[in-house]
Scaffold this motif. Structure first.
Motif, PDB file in Angstrom:
ATOM      1  N   GLY A 116       0.831  -1.196   0.000  1.00  0.00           N
ATOM      2  CA  GLY A 116       0.000   0.000   0.000  1.00  0.00           C
ATOM      3  C   GLY A 116       0.865   1.246   0.000  1.00  0.00           C
ATOM      4  O   GLY A 116       2.087   1.173   0.177  1.00  0.00           O
ATOM      5  N   LEU A 117       0.231   2.370  -0.140  1.00  0.00           N
ATOM      6  CA  LEU A 117       0.936   3.645  -0.241  1.00  0.00           C
ATOM      7  C   LEU A 117       1.783   3.926   1.001  1.00  0.00           C
ATOM      8  O   LEU A 117       2.943   4.315   0.924  1.00  0.00           O
ATOM      9  CB  LEU A 117      -0.105   4.749  -0.432  1.00  0.00           C
ATOM     10  CG  LEU A 117       0.431   6.140  -0.719  1.00  0.00           C
ATOM     11  CD1 LEU A 117       1.277   6.132  -1.971  1.00  0.00           C
ATOM     12  CD2 LEU A 117      -0.733   7.121  -0.885  1.00  0.00           C
ATOM     13  N   GLN A 118       1.170   3.685   2.183  1.00  0.00           N
ATOM     14  CA  GLN A 118       1.847   3.999   3.438  1.00  0.00           C
ATOM     15  C   GLN A 118       3.138   3.189   3.602  1.00  0.00           C
ATOM     16  O   GLN A 118       4.192   3.736   3.904  1.00  0.00           O
ATOM     17  CB  GLN A 118       0.896   3.661   4.581  1.00  0.00           C
ATOM     18  CG  GLN A 118       0.871   4.680   5.665  1.00  0.00           C
ATOM     19  CD  GLN A 118      -0.088   4.282   6.776  1.00  0.00           C
ATOM     20  OE1 GLN A 118      -0.413   3.101   6.955  1.00  0.00           O
ATOM     21  NE2 GLN A 118      -0.541   5.247   7.525  1.00  0.00           N
ATOM     22  N   MET A 119       3.018   1.881   3.365  1.00  0.00           N
ATOM     23  CA  MET A 119       4.185   1.013   3.495  1.00  0.00           C
ATOM     24  C   MET A 119       5.241   1.407   2.479  1.00  0.00           C
ATOM     25  O   MET A 119       6.432   1.404   2.773  1.00  0.00           O
ATOM     26  CB  MET A 119       3.786  -0.441   3.243  1.00  0.00           C
ATOM     27  CG  MET A 119       3.067  -1.052   4.403  1.00  0.00           C
ATOM     28  SD  MET A 119       4.193  -1.530   5.713  1.00  0.00           S
ATOM     29  CE  MET A 119       4.413  -3.250   5.296  1.00  0.00           C
ATOM     30  N   ARG A 120       4.802   1.774   1.273  1.00  0.00           N
ATOM     31  CA  ARG A 120       5.746   2.149   0.236  1.00  0.00           C
ATOM     32  C   ARG A 120       6.515   3.390   0.670  1.00  0.00           C
ATOM     33  O   ARG A 120       7.728   3.456   0.543  1.00  0.00           O
ATOM     34  CB  ARG A 120       4.980   2.426  -1.065  1.00  0.00           C
ATOM     35  CG  ARG A 120       5.524   1.613  -2.220  1.00  0.00           C
ATOM     36  CD  ARG A 120       4.617   1.644  -3.427  1.00  0.00           C
ATOM     37  NE  ARG A 120       4.280   2.976  -3.861  1.00  0.00           N
ATOM     38  CZ  ARG A 120       3.099   3.310  -4.403  1.00  0.00           C
ATOM     39  NH1 ARG A 120       2.167   2.395  -4.555  1.00  0.00           N
ATOM     40  NH2 ARG A 120       2.860   4.541  -4.777  1.00  0.00           N
ATOM     41  N   GLN A 121       5.760   4.347   1.244  1.00  0.00           N
ATOM     42  CA  GLN A 121       6.421   5.587   1.670  1.00  0.00           C
ATOM     43  C   GLN A 121       7.391   5.334   2.823  1.00  0.00           C
ATOM     44  O   GLN A 121       8.476   5.898   2.851  1.00  0.00           O
ATOM     45  CB  GLN A 121       5.374   6.635   2.057  1.00  0.00           C
ATOM     46  CG  GLN A 121       4.724   7.238   0.821  1.00  0.00           C
ATOM     47  CD  GLN A 121       3.484   8.064   1.141  1.00  0.00           C
ATOM     48  OE1 GLN A 121       2.941   7.981   2.249  1.00  0.00           O
ATOM     49  NE2 GLN A 121       3.020   8.841   0.177  1.00  0.00           N
ATOM     50  N   ILE A 122       6.985   4.451   3.756  1.00  0.00           N
ATOM     51  CA  ILE A 122       7.875   4.152   4.883  1.00  0.00           C
ATOM     52  C   ILE A 122       9.168   3.511   4.372  1.00  0.00           C
ATOM     53  O   ILE A 122      10.270   3.897   4.742  1.00  0.00           O
ATOM     54  CB  ILE A 122       7.191   3.212   5.903  1.00  0.00           C
ATOM     55  CG1 ILE A 122       6.035   3.940   6.589  1.00  0.00           C
ATOM     56  CG2 ILE A 122       8.190   2.697   6.933  1.00  0.00           C
ATOM     57  CD1 ILE A 122       5.222   3.075   7.540  1.00  0.00           C
ATOM     58  N   LEU A 123       9.010   2.544   3.469  1.00  0.00           N
ATOM     59  CA  LEU A 123      10.183   1.857   2.946  1.00  0.00           C
ATOM     60  C   LEU A 123      11.072   2.812   2.158  1.00  0.00           C
ATOM     61  O   LEU A 123      12.287   2.811   2.292  1.00  0.00           O
ATOM     62  CB  LEU A 123       9.761   0.676   2.060  1.00  0.00           C
ATOM     63  CG  LEU A 123       9.148  -0.507   2.812  1.00  0.00           C
ATOM     64  CD1 LEU A 123       8.704  -1.587   1.853  1.00  0.00           C
ATOM     65  CD2 LEU A 123      10.143  -1.073   3.809  1.00  0.00           C
ATOM     66  N   GLU A 124      10.427   3.638   1.340  1.00  0.00           N
ATOM     67  CA  GLU A 124      11.204   4.587   0.542  1.00  0.00           C
ATOM     68  C   GLU A 124      11.970   5.551   1.436  1.00  0.00           C
ATOM     69  O   GLU A 124      13.141   5.835   1.203  1.00  0.00           O
ATOM     70  CB  GLU A 124      10.285   5.365  -0.414  1.00  0.00           C
ATOM     71  CG  GLU A 124      10.122   4.644  -1.745  1.00  0.00           C
ATOM     72  CD  GLU A 124       8.935   5.175  -2.565  1.00  0.00           C
ATOM     73  OE1 GLU A 124       8.680   4.622  -3.634  1.00  0.00           O
ATOM     74  OE2 GLU A 124       8.268   6.144  -2.113  1.00  0.00           O
ATOM     75  N   LYS A 150      14.685  -0.342  -1.436  1.00  0.00           N
ATOM     76  CA  LYS A 150      14.140  -0.436  -2.779  1.00  0.00           C
ATOM     77  C   LYS A 150      12.734  -1.022  -2.685  1.00  0.00           C
ATOM     78  O   LYS A 150      12.506  -2.038  -2.045  1.00  0.00           O
ATOM     79  CB  LYS A 150      15.027  -1.336  -3.635  1.00  0.00           C
ATOM     80  CG  LYS A 150      15.033  -0.856  -5.062  1.00  0.00           C
ATOM     81  CD  LYS A 150      16.008  -1.610  -5.931  1.00  0.00           C
ATOM     82  CE  LYS A 150      15.422  -1.813  -7.309  1.00  0.00           C
ATOM     83  NZ  LYS A 150      14.626  -0.721  -7.840  1.00  0.00           N
ATOM     84  N   VAL A 151      11.805  -0.346  -3.311  1.00  0.00           N
ATOM     85  CA  VAL A 151      10.426  -0.797  -3.216  1.00  0.00           C
ATOM     86  C   VAL A 151      10.031  -1.451  -4.535  1.00  0.00           C
ATOM     87  O   VAL A 151      10.235  -0.870  -5.601  1.00  0.00           O
ATOM     88  CB  VAL A 151       9.504   0.405  -2.942  1.00  0.00           C
ATOM     89  CG1 VAL A 151       8.063  -0.054  -2.821  1.00  0.00           C
ATOM     90  CG2 VAL A 151       9.937   1.129  -1.687  1.00  0.00           C
ATOM     91  N   PRO A 152       9.512  -2.673  -4.465  1.00  0.00           N
ATOM     92  CA  PRO A 152       9.123  -3.342  -5.712  1.00  0.00           C
ATOM     93  C   PRO A 152       8.087  -2.503  -6.465  1.00  0.00           C
ATOM     94  O   PRO A 152       7.193  -1.924  -5.865  1.00  0.00           O
ATOM     95  CB  PRO A 152       8.530  -4.670  -5.234  1.00  0.00           C
ATOM     96  CG  PRO A 152       8.301  -4.514  -3.771  1.00  0.00           C
ATOM     97  CD  PRO A 152       9.249  -3.477  -3.285  1.00  0.00           C
ATOM     98  N   ASP A 153       8.275  -2.444  -7.772  1.00  0.00           N
ATOM     99  CA  ASP A 153       7.386  -1.640  -8.596  1.00  0.00           C
ATOM    100  C   ASP A 153       6.024  -2.331  -8.669  1.00  0.00           C
ATOM    101  O   ASP A 153       5.940  -3.524  -8.914  1.00  0.00           O
ATOM    102  CB  ASP A 153       7.994  -1.550 -10.000  1.00  0.00           C
ATOM    103  CG  ASP A 153       7.702  -0.204 -10.606  1.00  0.00           C
ATOM    104  OD1 ASP A 153       7.372   0.724  -9.836  1.00  0.00           O
ATOM    105  OD2 ASP A 153       7.788  -0.080 -11.837  1.00  0.00           O
ATOM    106  N   SER A 154       4.969  -1.570  -8.423  1.00  0.00           N
ATOM    107  CA  SER A 154       3.657  -2.191  -8.587  1.00  0.00           C
ATOM    108  C   SER A 154       2.738  -1.196  -9.268  1.00  0.00           C
ATOM    109  O   SER A 154       2.857   0.007  -9.072  1.00  0.00           O
ATOM    110  CB  SER A 154       3.093  -2.601  -7.230  1.00  0.00           C
ATOM    111  OG  SER A 154       2.955  -1.468  -6.410  1.00  0.00           O
TER     112      SER A 154
END
Ligand code: ADP
Ligand code: MG
Length: 634
Positions: A554-562, A567-571
């Protein structure tokens, strides 16, 4: 007066100066607590001595009875406290009475507003301690000697509480600490036996060692002044060893302030004696307010550990999981050995079973609070909810119990307050609803107005609104509650199960069939930006929406990881459109491929914006939109 050597004047750490100022100006209505704080320190010092003497009996220096003495001099306007505890070396005095060791203190002090009313609440989160002596005294002398050091290595610390203190080396025959308070002229009421006795009874009755005051003995005329007789004024027994029914609420509260170094009363407590295979007593407290350093990694946490009534260590962390690190209290074991160490605690299987029992006690206490004192529980949740949300990931065995304690904002409220429990949610679920629906996002304002909620509004189904930073992460650990699974309404192909009637489903299928052509055209236009295009059943007002793939972040997890540099897997999102919306109808009838392309990209970008995401190419969005606006105005 003995000779003083190596005399120097040192400045207080800035934070101490701020604390002193704040304390003197905000606690004047509660002055008498200075005695409680100094007695609490003396008691800690005796505990430490008792513990260190287990390994080094010579520290007892002949083994005087451990106690605290409080005396006063009406003429000199002084109050004196004396303990025969561990004492302080010169360096100890400089650090402990000149700095505040807690990490994050400087940051915390930045929050002071200068408004004394507001700031006096902050001091509660901070604890008061030794410096409270300056509420009533305009000069404080501390004479101390660390147990084990020579009599010549005593220390004299002295300060007017203004910005600096003096320190000198002196002779001190007895180990321990003597504190002389030179009372401000308006505070000389404290140099009075009756007054001191009352304060001790009120705040320090629970202290486990004797607190003595001089007995009032009338002098007989013509005879020498009689020798001072001392009299114990407190109960002098460990509070947790007494039966629950015999301990008053006020006593529990004062004891809490001593163990937790807190200034306010606790919210709740649980006192239990366990007998059988393991024998121990625990007294666990939930504080009313979160300490300012709750999120500091090095902040003190854990229980005070006693073994057969002998203090063994502060901050024993092995007895509770990390997500319950705010719990304060005492555990007194009959099974552990007196020379137990932190390393042993980490491995001992006894500790494991105590830990799970104590964890359960805390969760039970919180359940009870939630059930019987819902207003208080709201306060608890505001202070500690974020920490409780770490629970499901850390404590698998108690996942369901913790889930029951969580509180969320929902579409039923209109202010974003986290007050809805999962049991409440299920109790008012729609007939046929076998899922718990939720939506995560950046802010309450954003999720509250999300197009993802349209169908739920229409059908009157409640959706939990999750906007704390860790919510998406939390939900990845929660699969179900009370047999009902959680469904992220922004994710996958929304299936409303029994909430959709057969007719609804049939109608939806027919619409989908009739729009196959449009789906294909959109796929071509949007190309690589989307994983899929489909007709939506979740929209009533908006033209289009982006759904997250079932397995995607989700967006939140992606932002936290970024943000943490990973590296965030492309989705790619799924583009869903609302076939009944006039814009979509227009799109469907659009003959020009160029205009069709522009319009579909605009719809795509708008859906991303509504979901709180940022645009990959904002300039292109503006260009396309402006092109359409120009065409519109001709
Ligand atoms: P806290 O008790 O929360 O640590 P205080 O401000 O009350 O904070 O005390 C600061 C420190 O000063 C104590 O942690 C201790 O190291 C030292 N101290 C204070 N009073 C005594 C005493 N009577 N004997 C030995 N050390 C003391
Ligand atoms: Mg203290």
């Amino acid at each position: 007066m003995s000779v003083e050597t190596q005399k120097e004047t040192l400045g207080f750490q800035t934070e101490v100066k701020q604390l002193l100022h704040l304390m003197i100006h905000s606690l004047y209505s509660n002055k008498e607590i200075f005695l409680r704080e100094l007695i609490s320190n003396a008691s800690d010092a005796v505990d430490k001595l008792r513990f260190e003497a287990l390994a080094k009996p010579e520290l007892l220096e002949g083994g005087a009875e451990l106690k605290i003495r409080v005396s006063f001099d009406k003429d000199a306007k002084t109050v004196t406290l004396e303990d025969n505890g561990i004492g302080m070396s010169r360096e100890d005095a400089v650090t402990h009475l000149g700095t505040i060791a807690k990490s994050g203190t400087a940051d915390f002090m930045k929050h002071l507003s200068g408004d004394q009313k507001k700031d006096s609440h902050l001091i509660g989160q901070f604890g008061v301690g030794f410096y409270s002596a300056f509420i009533v005294a305009d000069k404080v002398d501390v004479f101390s000697r660390r147990a084990g050091l020579a009599a010549s290595e005593g220390v004299h610390w002295s300060s007017k509480g203004e910005g600096e203190f003096e320190i000198a080396t002196v002779e001190k025959a007895d180990r321990g600490t003597r504190i002389v308070l030179h009372l401000k002229s308006a505070e000389d009421e404290f140099a009075d036996g009756w007054r001191l006795r009352n304060i001790i009874k009120k705040y320090s009755d629970h202290i486990a060692l004797p607190i003595e005051l001089p007995k009032e003995v009338a002098a007989v005329e013509g005879e020498d002044k009689p020798a001072i007789e001392w009299e114990t004024v407190n109960r002098a027994s460990a509070l947790w060893t007494r039966p629950r029914t015999e301990v008053k609420d006020e006593e529990y509260q004062e004891f809490y302030k001593h163990v937790a170094h807190d200034f306010e009363n606790p919210l709740s407590w649980s006192h239990n004696k366990v007998e059988g295979k393991l024998e121990y007593t625990s007294l666990l407290y939930v504080p009313t307010r979160a300490p300012f350093d709750l999120y500091q990694r090095e902040a003190p946490k854990g229980l005070k550990l006693y073994v057969q009534r002998v203090f063994v260590m502060d901050q024993a962390e092995s007895f509770l999981p990390l997500y319950l690190r705010f719990i304060k209290g005492v555990v007194d074991s009959n099974d552990l050995s007196l020379n137990v160490s932190r390393e042993i605690l980490q491995k001992d299987p006894i500790i494991d079973s105590m830990k799970s029992a104590l964890t359960k006690r805390v969760l039970d206490m919180l359940e009870k609070l939630a059930k019987n004192e819902s207003e208080q529980y709201k306060g608890f949740w505001k202070n500690f909810g974020q920490v409780m949300k770490e629970g499901p990931a850390e404590d698998f065995a108690n996942k369901e119990k913790i889930a029951g304690l969580l509180r969320f904002a929902s579409t039923q409220g209109d202010d974003g307050e986290q007050v809805v429990g999962l049991a409440d949610y299920l109790a008012r679920a729609k007939e046929g609803q076998d899922k718990i629906y939720y939506l995560t996002g950046e802010t309450y304002a954003q999720v509250k107005n999300s197009p993802h909620l349209e169908v739920f509004r229409k059908k009157g189904i409640e959706v939990l609104l999750l906007t704390d930073r860790i919510d998406e992460w939390l939900m990845s650990y929660l699969n179900d509650f009370d047999g009902k699974s959680f469904v992220d309404v922004a994710r996958g192909d929304l299936d409303l199960g029994n909430l959709d009637s057969e007719e609804d489903k049939k109608a939806a299928e027919e619409v989908a069939k009739s729009k196959e052509g449009l789906v294909e055209r959109l796929k071509t236009a949007l190309g690589d930006s989307v994983a899929e295009v489909r007709v939506s059943h979740r929209l009533t007002d908006s033209p289009a929406i982006l759904a997250i793939g079932e397995q995607d972040l989700g967006l939140q997890m992606r932002q936290i990881l970024e943000a943490s540099g990973q590296k965030v897997p492309d989705s790619k999102p799924i583009f869903e459109f609302n076939p009944a919306h006039p814009l979509i109808e227009k799109l469907d009838n659009e003959q020009s491929d160029e205009r069709f392309g522009d319009l579909s990209h605009i719809l795509f970008d708008q859906a991303a914006l509504a979901a709180g995401d940022s645009l990959k190419d904002p300039a292109a969005y503006v260009r396309r939109l402006n092109k359409l606006l120009v065409e519109l105005s001709v």
